[in-house]
Every structure is written in structure tokens, then in C-alpha cells.
Motif scaffolding. Structure first.
Motif, PDB file in Angstrom:
ATOM      1  N   PHE A   2       0.830  -1.207   0.000  1.00 36.31           N
ATOM      2  CA  PHE A   2       0.000   0.000   0.000  1.00 36.31           C
ATOM      3  C   PHE A   2       0.863   1.255   0.000  1.00 36.31           C
ATOM      4  O   PHE A   2       0.452   2.281  -0.546  1.00 36.31           O
ATOM      5  CB  PHE A   2      -0.983  -0.012   1.178  1.00 36.31           C
ATOM      6  CG  PHE A   2      -2.097  -1.025   1.026  1.00 36.31           C
ATOM      7  CD1 PHE A   2      -2.359  -1.621  -0.208  1.00 36.31           C
ATOM      8  CD2 PHE A   2      -2.877  -1.370   2.113  1.00 36.31           C
ATOM      9  CE1 PHE A   2      -3.390  -2.550  -0.354  1.00 36.31           C
ATOM     10  CE2 PHE A   2      -3.914  -2.297   1.978  1.00 36.31           C
ATOM     11  CZ  PHE A   2      -4.169  -2.889   0.758  1.00 36.31           C
ATOM     12  N   CYS A   3       2.049   1.185   0.593  1.00 31.51           N
ATOM     13  CA  CYS A   3       2.966   2.319   0.496  1.00 31.51           C
ATOM     14  C   CYS A   3       3.305   2.595  -0.969  1.00 31.51           C
ATOM     15  O   CYS A   3       3.453   3.745  -1.370  1.00 31.51           O
ATOM     16  CB  CYS A   3       4.248   2.058   1.294  1.00 31.51           C
ATOM     17  SG  CYS A   3       4.076   2.375   3.057  1.00 31.51           S
ATOM     18  N   ARG A   4       3.416   1.549  -1.751  1.00 27.60           N
ATOM     19  CA  ARG A   4       3.742   1.728  -3.176  1.00 27.60           C
ATOM     20  C   ARG A   4       2.577   2.374  -3.928  1.00 27.60           C
ATOM     21  O   ARG A   4       2.785   3.158  -4.843  1.00 27.60           O
ATOM     22  CB  ARG A   4       4.127   0.383  -3.809  1.00 27.60           C
ATOM     23  CG  ARG A   4       5.479  -0.146  -3.311  1.00 27.60           C
ATOM     24  CD  ARG A   4       5.823  -1.509  -3.914  1.00 27.60           C
ATOM     25  NE  ARG A   4       5.703  -1.527  -5.363  1.00 27.60           N
ATOM     26  CZ  ARG A   4       6.613  -1.013  -6.199  1.00 27.60           C
ATOM     27  NH1 ARG A   4       7.707  -0.478  -5.709  1.00 27.60           N
ATOM     28  NH2 ARG A   4       6.439  -1.058  -7.495  1.00 27.60           N
ATOM     29  N   ARG A  41       1.002   7.779   5.815  1.00 35.32           N
ATOM     30  CA  ARG A  41       2.080   7.329   6.692  1.00 35.32           C
ATOM     31  C   ARG A  41       1.938   5.826   6.932  1.00 35.32           C
ATOM     32  O   ARG A  41       0.835   5.335   7.163  1.00 35.32           O
ATOM     33  CB  ARG A  41       2.014   8.074   8.025  1.00 35.32           C
ATOM     34  CG  ARG A  41       3.229   7.785   8.903  1.00 35.32           C
ATOM     35  CD  ARG A  41       3.109   8.383  10.283  1.00 35.32           C
ATOM     36  NE  ARG A  41       2.860   9.818  10.254  1.00 35.32           N
ATOM     37  CZ  ARG A  41       2.740  10.568  11.350  1.00 35.32           C
ATOM     38  NH1 ARG A  41       2.851  10.016  12.534  1.00 35.32           N
ATOM     39  NH2 ARG A  41       2.504  11.861  11.259  1.00 35.32           N
ATOM     40  N   HIS A  42       3.032   5.098   6.871  1.00 35.34           N
ATOM     41  CA  HIS A  42       2.957   3.658   7.078  1.00 35.34           C
ATOM     42  C   HIS A  42       2.748   3.333   8.554  1.00 35.34           C
ATOM     43  O   HIS A  42       3.652   3.462   9.371  1.00 35.34           O
ATOM     44  CB  HIS A  42       4.219   2.952   6.582  1.00 35.34           C
ATOM     45  CG  HIS A  42       4.151   1.475   6.809  1.00 35.34           C
ATOM     46  ND1 HIS A  42       3.572   0.619   5.912  1.00 35.34           N
ATOM     47  CD2 HIS A  42       4.514   0.731   7.874  1.00 35.34           C
ATOM     48  CE1 HIS A  42       3.608  -0.611   6.412  1.00 35.34           C
ATOM     49  NE2 HIS A  42       4.173  -0.572   7.600  1.00 35.34           N
ATOM     50  N   VAL A  43       1.541   2.928   8.885  1.00 37.33           N
ATOM     51  CA  VAL A  43       1.276   2.340  10.199  1.00 37.33           C
ATOM     52  C   VAL A  43       0.544   1.034   9.934  1.00 37.33           C
ATOM     53  O   VAL A  43      -0.133   0.878   8.916  1.00 37.33           O
ATOM     54  CB  VAL A  43       0.437   3.260  11.119  1.00 37.33           C
ATOM     55  CG1 VAL A  43       1.165   4.568  11.385  1.00 37.33           C
ATOM     56  CG2 VAL A  43      -0.934   3.520  10.539  1.00 37.33           C
ATOM     57  N   ALA A  90      -0.119  -5.545   5.769  1.00 39.70           N
ATOM     58  CA  ALA A  90       0.332  -4.940   7.028  1.00 39.70           C
ATOM     59  C   ALA A  90       0.517  -3.431   6.887  1.00 39.70           C
ATOM     60  O   ALA A  90       1.587  -2.873   7.146  1.00 39.70           O
ATOM     61  CB  ALA A  90       1.612  -5.606   7.499  1.00 39.70           C
ATOM     62  N   HIS A  91      -0.521  -2.775   6.433  1.00 36.98           N
ATOM     63  CA  HIS A  91      -0.584  -1.308   6.370  1.00 36.98           C
ATOM     64  C   HIS A  91      -2.061  -1.012   6.613  1.00 36.98           C
ATOM     65  O   HIS A  91      -2.931  -1.531   5.889  1.00 36.98           O
ATOM     66  CB  HIS A  91      -0.112  -0.811   4.983  1.00 36.98           C
ATOM     67  CG  HIS A  91      -0.081   0.674   4.815  1.00 36.98           C
ATOM     68  ND1 HIS A  91       0.970   1.332   4.178  1.00 36.98           N
ATOM     69  CD2 HIS A  91      -0.966   1.644   5.177  1.00 36.98           C
ATOM     70  CE1 HIS A  91       0.725   2.642   4.162  1.00 36.98           C
ATOM     71  NE2 HIS A  91      -0.452   2.851   4.752  1.00 36.98           N
ATOM     72  N   LEU A  92      -2.326  -0.229   7.639  1.00 40.76           N
ATOM     73  CA  LEU A  92      -3.705   0.059   8.035  1.00 40.76           C
ATOM     74  C   LEU A  92      -4.589   0.361   6.828  1.00 40.76           C
ATOM     75  O   LEU A  92      -4.229   1.167   5.971  1.00 40.76           O
ATOM     76  CB  LEU A  92      -3.707   1.270   8.994  1.00 40.76           C
ATOM     77  CG  LEU A  92      -5.077   1.856   9.369  1.00 40.76           C
ATOM     78  CD1 LEU A  92      -5.950   0.834  10.084  1.00 40.76           C
ATOM     79  CD2 LEU A  92      -4.891   3.108  10.223  1.00 40.76           C
TER      80      LEU A  92
HETATM   81 ZN   LIG Z   1       2.931   0.703   4.071  1.00 40.85          ZN
END
Ligand SMILES: [Zn+2]
Length: 135
Positions: A2-4, A41-43, A90-92
Motif C-alpha cells: 500500500f505504500c507503493r 504514513r505507514h502504520v 500490514a498497512h492500516l
Molecule cells: Zn505501508
């Protein structure tokens, strides 16, 4: 993963972008128009989300819940967050699923469907963007 998507490095049908969060179509929706809202933000879990982001995050969930009704003609929605257990990425991410009476969703058994093709997914994303864009 999801960060990507947040970074624009992985394609997704984005329906809403705010300063703090990005929403896009779940590629394997429970019902078409099922969106995932992720903080930029990665949480990993909801308890990890800093307090100053909680309000803006929930405000975006609220906009999506209204958007699936206004944009897709759903009668309502189902909003859910899995933390650790049943959390596939593993990303909210908050699920906002359009609901219509008699749609067959029972309890927490989530049969998944597929978009016919990328064009159909793009159409669903466009209908949601059309009602979500104005701030
Ligand atoms: Zn992430």
C-alpha cells in the motif's frame, strides 16, 4: 504494497486523495465499489495511528461512506478495519463496502467478486471520484 500505491509506484483505481490518506478500489471487492482507505504514513494497525491523524482519517472514511451512496446508488455501507488477525496487508486500511438490502452479505463471510475488466473498474472509480473530489 500500500505504500507503493500511496507513492504512485503501483497502479490502483484511486478514488480519493487527501493530505493524510489515499482511497482506492479493492481489486477483489466484496461488492463492486468496495474501497480501501490507507493513511499515507505507514502504520500497521488502527491502534498505531497517531492521534493527530485519527480525525482526518475518520473524516475520509465518512466521505467514502457517503460517496458509495451518492456515487454508486448503494443504500448504505459497511465499514471495517481488521487489525493483525485477518489483516491481509500490514498497512492500516479501512474497508468501505457499498451495501444494498438483500445483497447477500451475511456476517463476516465475505465472498469476493471480480470486475469484468479494467474498464469496468475504471468506471466504478470514476463514479466515486465524481462525488468525492469536491472538498
Ligand atoms: Zn505501508
Amino acid at each position: 504494497m500500500f505504500c507503493r500505491i500511496v507513492a504512485g509506484e503501483e497502479p490502483a483505481h484511486v478514488v480519493l486523495e487527501t493530505d493524510d490518506a489515499v482511497a482506492f478500489l479493492d481489486a477483489r471487492p466484496v461488492f463492486k465499489g468496495h474501497t480501501l482507505l490507507v493513511p499515507r504514513r505507514h502504520v500497521v494497525t488502527l491502534p498505531d495511528l497517531p492521534a493527530d491523524l485519527l480525525g482526518p482519517y475518520l473524516a475520509a472514511v465518512q466521505r467514502l461512506a457517503a460517496g458509495v451512496v451518492d456515487g454508486l446508488g448503494a443504500q448504505g455501507s459497511f465499514v471495517a478495519v481488521n487489525n493483525v488477525v485477518s489483516q491481509s496487508v500490514a498497512h492500516l486500511h479501512a474497508h468501505v463496502v457499498p451495501r444494498t438490502k438483500g445483497d447477500g452479505l451475511r456476517g463476516f463471510f465475505w465472498p469476493r467478486t471480480k470486475y469484468a475488466d479494467d474498464a469496468e473498474a475504471a468506471d466504478y472509480a470514476e463514479r466515486l471520484r465524481a462525488v468525492l473530489e469536491p472538498d
